[in-house]
Motif scaffolding. Sequence first.
Motif, PDB file in Angstrom:
ATOM      1  N   LEU A 495       0.843  -1.192   0.000  1.00  0.00           N
ATOM      2  CA  LEU A 495       0.000   0.000   0.000  1.00  0.00           C
ATOM      3  C   LEU A 495       0.880   1.243   0.000  1.00  0.00           C
ATOM      4  N   LEU A 496       0.374   2.314  -0.595  1.00  0.00           N
ATOM      5  CA  LEU A 496       1.146   3.546  -0.712  1.00  0.00           C
ATOM      6  C   LEU A 496       0.255   4.741  -0.410  1.00  0.00           C
ATOM      7  N   GLY A 497       0.649   5.548   0.574  1.00  0.00           N
ATOM      8  CA  GLY A 497      -0.070   6.762   0.923  1.00  0.00           C
ATOM      9  C   GLY A 497       0.842   7.967   0.872  1.00  0.00           C
ATOM     10  N   LEU A 498       0.296   9.123   1.234  1.00  0.00           N
ATOM     11  CA  LEU A 498       1.059  10.361   1.272  1.00  0.00           C
ATOM     12  C   LEU A 498       1.014  10.950   2.672  1.00  0.00           C
ATOM     13  N   SER A 499       2.166  11.406   3.136  1.00  0.00           N
ATOM     14  CA  SER A 499       2.252  12.087   4.425  1.00  0.00           C
ATOM     15  C   SER A 499       2.478  13.574   4.177  1.00  0.00           C
ATOM     16  N   LEU A 500       1.669  14.425   4.792  1.00  0.00           N
ATOM     17  CA  LEU A 500       1.754  15.870   4.634  1.00  0.00           C
ATOM     18  C   LEU A 500       2.211  16.496   5.945  1.00  0.00           C
ATOM     19  N   GLU A 501       3.211  17.364   5.862  1.00  0.00           N
ATOM     20  CA  GLU A 501       3.706  18.071   7.034  1.00  0.00           C
ATOM     21  C   GLU A 501       3.269  19.534   6.948  1.00  0.00           C
ATOM     22  N   PHE A 502       2.660  20.042   8.025  1.00  0.00           N
ATOM     23  CA  PHE A 502       2.159  21.412   8.060  1.00  0.00           C
ATOM     24  C   PHE A 502       2.815  22.186   9.191  1.00  0.00           C
ATOM     25  N   SER A 503       2.898  23.506   8.992  1.00  0.00           N
ATOM     26  CA  SER A 503       3.396  24.395  10.033  1.00  0.00           C
ATOM     27  C   SER A 503       2.422  25.565  10.166  1.00  0.00           C
ATOM     28  N   SER A 504       2.146  25.978  11.409  1.00  0.00           N
ATOM     29  CA  SER A 504       1.247  27.108  11.655  1.00  0.00           C
ATOM     30  C   SER A 504       2.057  28.376  11.880  1.00  0.00           C
ATOM     31  N   ASP A 505       1.357  29.502  12.019  1.00  0.00           N
ATOM     32  CA  ASP A 505       2.031  30.767  12.301  1.00  0.00           C
ATOM     33  C   ASP A 505       2.793  30.708  13.619  1.00  0.00           C
ATOM     34  N   MET A 506       2.313  29.867  14.537  1.00  0.00           N
ATOM     35  CA  MET A 506       2.959  29.713  15.845  1.00  0.00           C
ATOM     36  C   MET A 506       4.031  28.628  15.813  1.00  0.00           C
ATOM     37  N   ASN A 507       4.398  28.194  14.549  1.00  0.00           N
ATOM     38  CA  ASN A 507       5.419  27.163  14.350  1.00  0.00           C
ATOM     39  C   ASN A 507       5.014  25.814  14.947  1.00  0.00           C
ATOM     40  N   GLU A 508       3.714  25.568  15.012  1.00  0.00           N
ATOM     41  CA  GLU A 508       3.222  24.267  15.450  1.00  0.00           C
ATOM     42  C   GLU A 508       3.274  23.304  14.271  1.00  0.00           C
ATOM     43  N   MET A 562      -7.042  22.825   5.861  1.00  0.00           N
ATOM     44  CA  MET A 562      -6.070  23.249   6.882  1.00  0.00           C
ATOM     45  C   MET A 562      -5.881  24.755   6.778  1.00  0.00           C
ATOM     46  N   ASN A 563      -6.948  25.493   6.925  1.00  0.00           N
ATOM     47  CA  ASN A 563      -6.929  26.941   6.750  1.00  0.00           C
ATOM     48  C   ASN A 563      -5.895  27.592   7.669  1.00  0.00           C
ATOM     49  N   GLY A 564      -5.003  28.395   7.059  1.00  0.00           N
ATOM     50  CA  GLY A 564      -3.994  29.102   7.832  1.00  0.00           C
ATOM     51  C   GLY A 564      -2.712  28.334   8.038  1.00  0.00           C
ATOM     52  N   TYR A 565      -2.678  27.078   7.664  1.00  0.00           N
ATOM     53  CA  TYR A 565      -1.463  26.268   7.798  1.00  0.00           C
ATOM     54  C   TYR A 565      -0.683  26.286   6.475  1.00  0.00           C
ATOM     55  N   THR A 566       0.625  26.108   6.585  1.00  0.00           N
ATOM     56  CA  THR A 566       1.497  26.046   5.413  1.00  0.00           C
ATOM     57  C   THR A 566       1.989  24.621   5.218  1.00  0.00           C
ATOM     58  N   LEU A 567       1.767  24.089   4.027  1.00  0.00           N
ATOM     59  CA  LEU A 567       2.277  22.763   3.682  1.00  0.00           C
ATOM     60  C   LEU A 567       3.779  22.875   3.431  1.00  0.00           C
ATOM     61  N   THR A 568       4.566  22.163   4.221  1.00  0.00           N
ATOM     62  CA  THR A 568       6.018  22.272   4.132  1.00  0.00           C
ATOM     63  C   THR A 568       6.678  21.045   3.505  1.00  0.00           C
ATOM     64  N   GLU A 569       6.037  19.871   3.624  1.00  0.00           N
ATOM     65  CA  GLU A 569       6.652  18.668   3.059  1.00  0.00           C
ATOM     66  C   GLU A 569       5.578  17.689   2.615  1.00  0.00           C
ATOM     67  N   ILE A 570       5.890  16.946   1.551  1.00  0.00           N
ATOM     68  CA  ILE A 570       5.078  15.816   1.111  1.00  0.00           C
ATOM     69  C   ILE A 570       5.985  14.596   1.073  1.00  0.00           C
ATOM     70  N   HIS A 571       5.581  13.543   1.771  1.00  0.00           N
ATOM     71  CA  HIS A 571       6.335  12.294   1.808  1.00  0.00           C
ATOM     72  C   HIS A 571       5.486  11.163   1.241  1.00  0.00           C
ATOM     73  N   ALA A 572       6.146  10.170   0.663  1.00  0.00           N
ATOM     74  CA  ALA A 572       5.483   8.909   0.343  1.00  0.00           C
ATOM     75  C   ALA A 572       5.560   8.008   1.563  1.00  0.00           C
ATOM     76  N   VAL A 573       4.486   7.272   1.820  1.00  0.00           N
ATOM     77  CA  VAL A 573       4.439   6.338   2.947  1.00  0.00           C
ATOM     78  C   VAL A 573       4.149   4.940   2.404  1.00  0.00           C
ATOM     79  N   CYS A 574       5.108   4.039   2.568  1.00  0.00           N
ATOM     80  CA  CYS A 574       4.951   2.656   2.132  1.00  0.00           C
ATOM     81  C   CYS A 574       4.585   1.795   3.345  1.00  0.00           C
ATOM     82  N   TYR A 575       3.517   1.019   3.221  1.00  0.00           N
ATOM     83  CA  TYR A 575       3.140   0.108   4.298  1.00  0.00           C
ATOM     84  C   TYR A 575       2.378  -1.063   3.708  1.00  0.00           C
ATOM     85  N   LYS A 576       2.045  -2.038   4.566  1.00  0.00           N
ATOM     86  CA  LYS A 576       1.410  -3.257   4.071  1.00  0.00           C
ATOM     87  C   LYS A 576       0.153  -3.554   4.868  1.00  0.00           C
TER      88      LYS A 576
END
Length: 744
Positions: A495-508, A562-576
Amino acid sequence: MSRISILDRLRSFMNRETLRCVRNLIRAIQNFFLLLRMDREEEEQQQSSSSIDPPPFDPSKPSVPVSFPIKKLEDLKSKSYFNSFHFPFNKASIPLQSTLPSRPRILVCHDMAGGYTDDQWIQGGTNAEAYAIWHWYLIDVFVYFSHNLVMIPPPSWTNAAHKHGVKVLGTFILEWEEGRVIANSLLSTKESAQMYAELLTELSVALGFDGWLINMEVQLDLGQIPNLKEFVSHLTRTMHSSMPGSLVIWYDSVTKDGKLSWQNQLNGNNKPFFDLCDGIFVNYTWKENYPKLSAGVAGERKFDVYMGIDVFGRGTYGGGQWKSSLLSACQTNVALDVIKKDNVSAAIFAPGWIYETKQPPDFQIAQNRWWGLVEKSWGIVQNYPKVLPFYSNFDQGHGYHFSVDGGQISDDSWCNISCQSFQPMLEISRDPTSSTIQVLVDFKDVSYSGGGNITFKGTLEDNAYFTTRLFQGELLFEDLPVHFTYSVKSDGSSLLGLSLEFSSDMNERTSVLLASHGRTLLTMNQFSSKFSKVIMPRRIRKSEREAPTPPGWVIQESSIAMNGYTLTEIHAVCYKSRPEINELILEQDPYSHAKSTKLAISPSEYYAVLGHIAVKTSKLNSDFPPSTSWVVEGQYISWTSGSQGAKTLNIKIVWKLEDGDGPLFANYIIYVEKLTKQSVGKLSGPLGGGEEYLGVAQVEAFYASNLLVPPGTSSLKFIIQVCGVDGSCQRLEDAPSFQLSVEG
């Protein structure tokens, strides 16, 4: 900067002045033997007319579109380039959206095998292993370089670089005795210097690239320097006024006194030229303290100092090339580390060394490892996605087949750097055995779109998962939901999915998993503690154009707000999926091609292919104008009769919207249907399957050369399939077309 055959091997032992003497001696010997040969050839020509050379290339006559340099000052002055048949094909189609950042930068100077090789073919060549660069996220400025007077970047390089936010410069170079003769004309008066500067500006603006590298490697008289300064300053002024954000960069060669003396640093001898333009490309035989000294001279403009590094290693600081093997350090890094420490910019000259010297084990692996070491030293300088829509099919601009929407339309080898989509920022391991999953861009296996994909293969135990970076972005989410669509082809329980990393104005930091289709409860149990949110696909479908051969492409769609969040990274996620539920998945999954309730592969084996990623909002869906909105016609039509009633056709096809304005389209895919009297009016195209792929165009014109027309063909229907920047393509039955009756 010059690289001329055997002289390259002597560069490490001889200075430039000695090389000039050696070169002149070699030329004298060559001229002597050339005269002897010419005398003999003249006698042979008198005996046989078959020895006459073919006529020279005439750019005014129709032929397969090519990119070519301007070799004579007279041709630049006459503007003959604008009257060539090839001029409209050489226009870049992708504008640059970014500005030059205020930080140390990386400039890359192409200089590959003399230039204008496979990249000269604007509509694409046939070499699937052609040279390309795909590590644009490590580059700020790209210079197209070879040893001709005016190097005009082929539009393929400009399109690929602009897509990734990289500026593109052509080169104006004067060298050796021929260059000095040209300099006498160029710099004869202030007015002539201004005129040629304006002609270079006109070329750059008309063709859509971003400026010039000025390389004056000639000895000049002191009295010519004022006009040389006028040439540089006027070129800079006219470029800036005609194209905001453009660049003019001076190469460290001739000094303020007219001497040809490479300073290898910014100092008082070359700073007068630096002060008149946007930067200096410092010659590459500098010493360790020269970057720091140059930064001091530049002051607030220290980022405009580009310290040269010759990858071939000819006297360059650090030695260039590899240190000893592909798995050890890159000596280019030695120079990069010093440059970065002193907070100036770098100019990497001739990275085509990897390709030209056939570095083992193959070009793909060697190129990735070499640039991976550059990234280790310097870091990523370009981020994407930044704006929507965002689309990537991982195409590097070459391959062994070509696909559209999951269906293969050509199995011919090809190359066309203009076809590059956004390139993934894969983290390449220097030790393949250190990871359970191998990741590679594969342009030999079938693709969902274009000619590439990302393949993941290896071993992965149950309940374990593997992630790898695909993109590093700066995309601010607003109040509309954002839709992610991606295509996957996999075996068994992979199986293959996508992992999204977000950052907020408060660096969360927030991580979201866009999971693959499967059992929702089991997926949640496996990943809910590892990600902030797990989202199952809202829609799953099969490719409509694909041939029914397993395993097939599955297109998965997910939405996220994800209103107000910034997408910083997209990763592929491999699992079974878990072994005990594989039978249920195979039974319930309508897109599985498995014919048995038993798995065909071991539970630990993993194999999946990612075909494309598209990111957009619902308001950004492509809305293609109907075929009636287009005007399509044929020009420069010529027929040649062949044997047994066959013919060949040359034709330029042009198209435009009737109202003259419309949305920006990424490219156009060109097909032809060869119709007989019996087939006219019958079902064809996407239903009848009669279309034949001809190529891809980035401008609204395509030249079909030597198109074979079989006997019995009554007409030809040319179809132009319009494709959007989001990766979608118009249905063939709705696409604009042009029908041509066969002569006779």
